[in-house]
Write a protein that holds these residues in place. Structure first.
Motif, PDB file in Angstrom:
ATOM      1  N   GLU A 105       0.987  -1.086   0.079  1.00  0.00           N
ATOM      2  CA  GLU A 105       0.144  -0.104   0.025  1.00  0.00           C
ATOM      3  C   GLU A 105       0.971   1.178  -0.025  1.00  0.00           C
ATOM      4  O   GLU A 105       2.209   1.382   0.061  1.00  0.00           O
ATOM      5  N   GLY A 106       0.340   2.402  -0.225  1.00  0.00           N
ATOM      6  CA  GLY A 106       0.864   3.559  -0.033  1.00  0.00           C
ATOM      7  C   GLY A 106       1.436   4.538  -1.219  1.00  0.00           C
ATOM      8  O   GLY A 106       0.624   4.311  -2.097  1.00  0.00           O
ATOM      9  N   LEU A 107       2.267   5.299  -1.260  1.00  0.00           N
ATOM     10  CA  LEU A 107       2.687   6.316  -2.004  1.00  0.00           C
ATOM     11  C   LEU A 107       3.116   5.920  -3.642  1.00  0.00           C
ATOM     12  O   LEU A 107       4.060   5.088  -3.527  1.00  0.00           O
ATOM     13  N   LEU A 108       2.235   6.096  -4.561  1.00  0.00           N
ATOM     14  CA  LEU A 108       2.538   5.784  -5.885  1.00  0.00           C
ATOM     15  C   LEU A 108       2.278   6.696  -6.553  1.00  0.00           C
ATOM     16  O   LEU A 108       1.235   7.460  -6.636  1.00  0.00           O
ATOM     17  N   LEU A 109       3.361   7.137  -7.566  1.00  0.00           N
ATOM     18  CA  LEU A 109       3.006   8.321  -8.540  1.00  0.00           C
ATOM     19  C   LEU A 109       2.523   7.655  -9.813  1.00  0.00           C
ATOM     20  O   LEU A 109       2.827   6.604 -10.278  1.00  0.00           O
ATOM     21  N   ILE A 110       1.543   8.557 -10.468  1.00  0.00           N
ATOM     22  CA  ILE A 110       0.971   8.322 -11.642  1.00  0.00           C
ATOM     23  C   ILE A 110       1.146   9.344 -12.745  1.00  0.00           C
ATOM     24  O   ILE A 110       1.001  10.482 -12.260  1.00  0.00           O
ATOM     25  N   THR A 111       1.636   9.160 -13.868  1.00  0.00           N
ATOM     26  CA  THR A 111       1.879  10.504 -14.800  1.00  0.00           C
ATOM     27  C   THR A 111       1.744   9.993 -16.179  1.00  0.00           C
ATOM     28  O   THR A 111       1.612   8.610 -16.442  1.00  0.00           O
ATOM     29  N   ASN A 112       1.529  10.936 -17.224  1.00  0.00           N
ATOM     30  CA  ASN A 112       1.885  10.793 -18.648  1.00  0.00           C
ATOM     31  C   ASN A 112       3.096  10.959 -19.137  1.00  0.00           C
ATOM     32  O   ASN A 112       3.293  11.338 -20.515  1.00  0.00           O
ATOM     33  N   ASP A 113       3.797  11.485 -18.084  1.00  0.00           N
ATOM     34  CA  ASP A 113       5.245  12.292 -18.566  1.00  0.00           C
ATOM     35  C   ASP A 113       6.444  11.116 -18.452  1.00  0.00           C
ATOM     36  O   ASP A 113       6.936  10.638 -17.554  1.00  0.00           O
ATOM     37  N   GLY A 114       6.727  10.808 -19.763  1.00  0.00           N
ATOM     38  CA  GLY A 114       7.796   9.552 -19.651  1.00  0.00           C
ATOM     39  C   GLY A 114       9.158   9.907 -19.433  1.00  0.00           C
ATOM     40  O   GLY A 114       9.759   9.241 -18.580  1.00  0.00           O
ATOM     41  N   ASP A 115       9.517  11.037 -19.606  1.00  0.00           N
ATOM     42  CA  ASP A 115      10.987  11.574 -19.337  1.00  0.00           C
ATOM     43  C   ASP A 115      11.305  11.686 -17.625  1.00  0.00           C
ATOM     44  O   ASP A 115      11.995  11.251 -17.359  1.00  0.00           O
ATOM     45  N   PHE A 116       9.871  12.378 -17.007  1.00  0.00           N
ATOM     46  CA  PHE A 116       9.893  12.491 -15.693  1.00  0.00           C
ATOM     47  C   PHE A 116      10.031  10.951 -15.234  1.00  0.00           C
ATOM     48  O   PHE A 116      10.854  10.872 -14.145  1.00  0.00           O
ATOM     49  N   ALA A 117       9.479  10.119 -15.491  1.00  0.00           N
ATOM     50  CA  ALA A 117       9.541   8.761 -14.838  1.00  0.00           C
ATOM     51  C   ALA A 117      10.726   8.106 -15.059  1.00  0.00           C
ATOM     52  O   ALA A 117      11.292   7.315 -14.343  1.00  0.00           O
ATOM     53  N   HIS A 118      11.215   8.288 -16.283  1.00  0.00           N
ATOM     54  CA  HIS A 118      12.408   7.695 -16.667  1.00  0.00           C
ATOM     55  C   HIS A 118      13.765   8.370 -15.822  1.00  0.00           C
ATOM     56  O   HIS A 118      14.451   7.736 -15.214  1.00  0.00           O
ATOM     57  N   LYS A 119      13.677   9.643 -15.500  1.00  0.00           N
ATOM     58  CA  LYS A 119      14.646  10.228 -14.784  1.00  0.00           C
ATOM     59  C   LYS A 119      14.599   9.572 -13.128  1.00  0.00           C
ATOM     60  O   LYS A 119      15.441   9.255 -12.539  1.00  0.00           O
ATOM     61  N   LEU A 120      13.250   9.611 -12.940  1.00  0.00           N
ATOM     62  CA  LEU A 120      12.904   9.260 -11.413  1.00  0.00           C
ATOM     63  C   LEU A 120      13.384   7.820 -11.123  1.00  0.00           C
ATOM     64  O   LEU A 120      14.061   7.378 -10.044  1.00  0.00           O
ATOM     65  N   MET A 121      13.211   6.948 -12.102  1.00  0.00           N
ATOM     66  CA  MET A 121      13.639   5.524 -11.840  1.00  0.00           C
ATOM     67  C   MET A 121      15.019   5.415 -12.174  1.00  0.00           C
ATOM     68  O   MET A 121      15.539   4.162 -12.047  1.00  0.00           O
TER      69      MET A 121
END
Ligand code: URA
Length: 228
Positions: A105-121
């Motif tokens: 459970e808990g904090l999960l981010l959802i986006t449509n910004d592939g660059d943002f996700a790529h950088k974070l991961m």
């Protein structure tokens, strides 16, 4: 600058042909002025309204979900986290940033910004993720040391050093800087312990909003994004 019809369609709710009809009928205004030309050049900072109601034309959206157990961190399939996104936040191309197990459970981010996700991961970004775990047996000093050194599994999988902070009888906070599959559960398994419950509390300096109930989403502000 972008064409009016393109900007409205990027908000996701209307098709390009519907938008053209709405504009021609005089239902659309830009900064308070009714417009009849759907190819007008506008920008995201212009106030665009349909039938007097301002619409959100931002291309990218960043959503914080308080994930409940029982949902998969995927865009498809039975009971997936995208189904928890309310209509007003929905966009085409939404996906979860990384993955929490179905029972986590808990904090999960959802986006449509592939660059943002790529950088974070990205593995070299080393963003710290904080979890609260309930485990089967009490934590020992040897467990804390083993987590601090990093853990190598029998199959050769290596987990980088992590911080283990026990509290209460069988609970702990765990900080990891990677996001490998089942990482927290596997690290405890390597210490012959078992995770009974897992919740993500934070990603970097971004913590789960205390008023956000399980299963609820909120749209993140730029300030919240900066905290990561
Ligand atoms: N580690 C796990 O084992 N599961 C999660 O969902 C997240 C981290």
């Amino acid at each position: 600058m972008t064409r009016l019809d393109a900007l409205i369609s990027q908000a996701g709710e209307f098709s390009r042909s519907d938008i053209k009809i709405m504009v021609k009928k005089g239902r659309v205004s830009v900064n308070g002025q009714t417009v009849k030309d759907y190819s007008l050049k506008v920008s995201e900072s212009d106030n665009i309204a349909i039938d007097g109601k301002t619409i959100d034309t931002a291309k990218f959206i960043y959503i914080m979900l308080n994930k409940p157990a029982g949902y998969v961190s995927a865009t498809e399939g039975d009971k997936n986290v995208i189904q928890l996104v309310p209509q007003e936040m929905f966009r085409k191309g939404l996906f979860p940033v990384g993955r929490l197990d179905k029972d986590t459970e808990g904090l999960l981010l959802i986006t449509n910004d592939g660059d943002f996700a790529h950088k974070l991961m990205s593995p070299n970004k080393n963003v710290v993720k904080t979890y609260r775990a309930k485990i089967e047996r009490p934590i020992t000093d040897a467990d804390i040391e083993a987590f601090a050194k990093g853990i190598v599994m029998r199959d050769g999988t290596e987990f980088k050093p992590a911080i283990l902070r026990p509290f209460g009888e069988n609970s702990a906070e765990v900080e990891i800087s990677e996001g490998k599959y089942h990482q927290v559960k596997l690290m405890f398994a390597a210490r012959e312990n078992k995770v009974l419950y897992l919740e993500r509390l934070a990603i970097g300096g971004l913590t789960l909003e205390p008023n956000l109930k399980r299963g609820e989403c909120l749209r993140m502000t730029a300030e919240m994004l900066d905290r990561i």
